[in-house]
Design a protein around this motif. Structure first.
Motif, short mmCIF file in Angstrom:
data_model
loop_
_atom_site.label_atom_id
_atom_site.label_comp_id
_atom_site.label_asym_id
_atom_site.label_seq_id
_atom_site.Cartn_x
_atom_site.Cartn_y
_atom_site.Cartn_z
N ALA B 203 -33.50 56.86 -13.99
CA ALA B 203 -34.44 56.96 -12.88
C ALA B 203 -34.66 58.43 -12.49
O ALA B 203 -35.79 58.83 -12.17
CB ALA B 203 -33.91 56.18 -11.67
N ALA B 204 -33.58 59.23 -12.53
CA ALA B 204 -33.73 60.65 -12.18
C ALA B 204 -34.66 61.35 -13.16
O ALA B 204 -35.51 62.15 -12.76
CB ALA B 204 -32.35 61.33 -12.17
N MET B 205 -34.53 61.04 -14.45
CA MET B 205 -35.39 61.68 -15.44
C MET B 205 -36.84 61.23 -15.28
O MET B 205 -37.77 62.03 -15.38
CB MET B 205 -34.91 61.38 -16.87
N TYR B 208 -38.15 63.02 -12.43
CA TYR B 208 -38.28 64.44 -12.75
C TYR B 208 -39.59 64.70 -13.50
O TYR B 208 -40.28 65.67 -13.26
CB TYR B 208 -37.09 64.86 -13.60
N TRP B 209 -39.91 63.76 -14.42
CA TRP B 209 -41.11 63.97 -15.24
C TRP B 209 -42.38 63.50 -14.54
O TRP B 209 -43.42 64.11 -14.69
CB TRP B 209 -40.94 63.23 -16.58
N TRP B 210 -42.32 62.38 -13.80
CA TRP B 210 -43.56 61.73 -13.36
C TRP B 210 -43.77 61.70 -11.86
O TRP B 210 -44.85 61.36 -11.40
CB TRP B 210 -43.64 60.31 -13.94
N LEU B 211 -42.77 61.98 -11.08
CA LEU B 211 -42.96 61.95 -9.62
C LEU B 211 -43.07 63.39 -9.09
O LEU B 211 -42.83 64.33 -9.84
CB LEU B 211 -41.80 61.21 -8.94
N VAL B 219 -34.32 59.67 -5.86
CA VAL B 219 -34.73 58.49 -6.64
C VAL B 219 -33.58 58.00 -7.52
O VAL B 219 -33.25 56.81 -7.55
CB VAL B 219 -35.97 58.83 -7.49
N GLY B 220 -32.94 58.93 -8.24
CA GLY B 220 -31.85 58.54 -9.14
C GLY B 220 -30.67 57.95 -8.37
O GLY B 220 -30.10 56.93 -8.77
#
Lengths: 103, 239
Positions: B203-205, B208-211, B219-220
């Motif tokens: 979720a963190a990744m 990181y990429w999309w939010l 989020v993570g």
């Protein structure tokens, strides 16, 4: 809306940042004081606590340079072998320095 | 509110002092980064006293560096507040995770020690709690060590320039990361925790990429917490 970075303006900027940051430091326990703690909530916050660390570290490892990855990899390996934080951290930092010196 | 919660947690002064000393080694690295912040701040045209005041009152390194990124003749108020909040919103989760201990403390003391809540002292308190030890003394004692180090570092940076021109070449940017990793791996590990970590990492990744930037920690962490919400530990393993 903007704040001019005059001396007085900077004081206002500092005040804004300090208040927003204070709200984050006080916000968690304040919100929790309205939540009835049951085993499920306790399980949620305990799992969330260690997940905070993972959520900080994963992007650091995946998007970091070779030094960052070697540092985290070395610390992880040393922790799993020795179970002692200080040597593990020192080895990780040394690995980052070494990687950046040689590559 | 929890009228039933009793004020059974009293800080032990001797342990506060020993936790202060325990965090002195890592505080040395905080001095180096405080110096880097101080130097960067005066280079942006902030006068030394104000840069130091920012470190004293804000005491949150990543958001202070981020504020410098916004610096110009003017600073836009809403982006400043949004970025400061996003970067420091992890404090909300960190403070919430200590609530089972904090609720046993008198309210003024509870909010008083949270003034110096930071990543490193929180990570120790959280790890100790996982291992069955109540340690809010590290929040106060360790936090005081980190705060003093951040202040001294900033002063050195604004008045003497950066102590170290390139802390990254010495690997010093990784000290906090390695420290937090050591704390995570020193806690209890079982299938439930490992699944939560995998979910948190994914979720963190994704965040990181999309939010929007700086949302990945919250989020993570919340995603990992949801695993705990639905997958309860058997009471026999509880501390």
């Amino acid at each position: 809306m903007s704040i001019e970075t005059t001396e007085l303006g900077v004081l206002a900027i500092i005040a804004v940042m300090a208040l927003v940051t204070l709200a984050t430091r006080w916000g968690g326990p304040f919100l929790m004081s309205y939540v009835r703690i049951n085993p499920r909530i306790e399980s949620f916050i305990n799992t969330m606590a260690s997940s905070v660390l993972i959520a900080i570290l994963t992007p650091m490892a995946i998007t970091g340079d070779l030094g960052a990855r070697l540092a985290l990899g070395t610390t992880a390996a040393m922790m799993l072998i020795l179970h002692k934080p200080l040597p593990a951290i020192a080895a990780g930092v040394a690995a980052a320095a070494g990687a950046r010196y040689f590559f | 509110m929890n009228p039933s919660a009793e004020t059974t947690y009293r800080l032990q002064p001797a342990q506060v002092r020993s936790e202060f000393l325990r965090l002195l080694p890592i505080s040395l690295f905080v001095v180096a980064f405080g110096a880097a912040f101080g130097l960067a701040a005066v280079q942006k045209g902030i006068v030394p006293l104000e840069a130091t005041l920012m470190s004293v009152l804000v005491f949150a390194g990543a958001s202070q560096f981020a504020a410098l990124e916004l610096w110009g003749d003017q600073v836009a108020l809403l982006p400043l507040m949004a970025i400061t909040f996003a970067i420091n919103s992890r404090h909300i989760l960190m403070g919430a995770s200590l609530y089972p201990m904090l609720r046993q403390m008198r309210t003024p003391q509870r909010y008083g020690i949270l003034l110096v809540l930071s990543d490193a002292n929180w990570a120790i308190a959280a790890q100790d709690y996982q291992n069955g030890r109540r340690n809010l003394e590290v929040i106060l004692g360790g936090g005081a060590a980190l705060w003093v180090a951040w202040l001294i570092g900033t002063l050195l940076g604004v008045y003497f320039g950066g102590l170290l021109q390139d802390p990254k070449s010495l690997g010093l940017d990784m000290v906090l990361g390695c420290f937090l990793l050591a704390m995570a791996l020193g806690g209890r590990k079982n299938p439930r925790v490992l699944v939560a970590w995998a979910v948190a990492a994914g979720a963190a990744m994704a965040a990181y990429w999309w939010l929007p930037p700086h949302t990945h920690v919250v989020v993570g962490a919340l995603a990992g917490g949801v695993v705990g919400f639905f997958w309860l530990e058997r009471t026999s393993d509880e501390h």
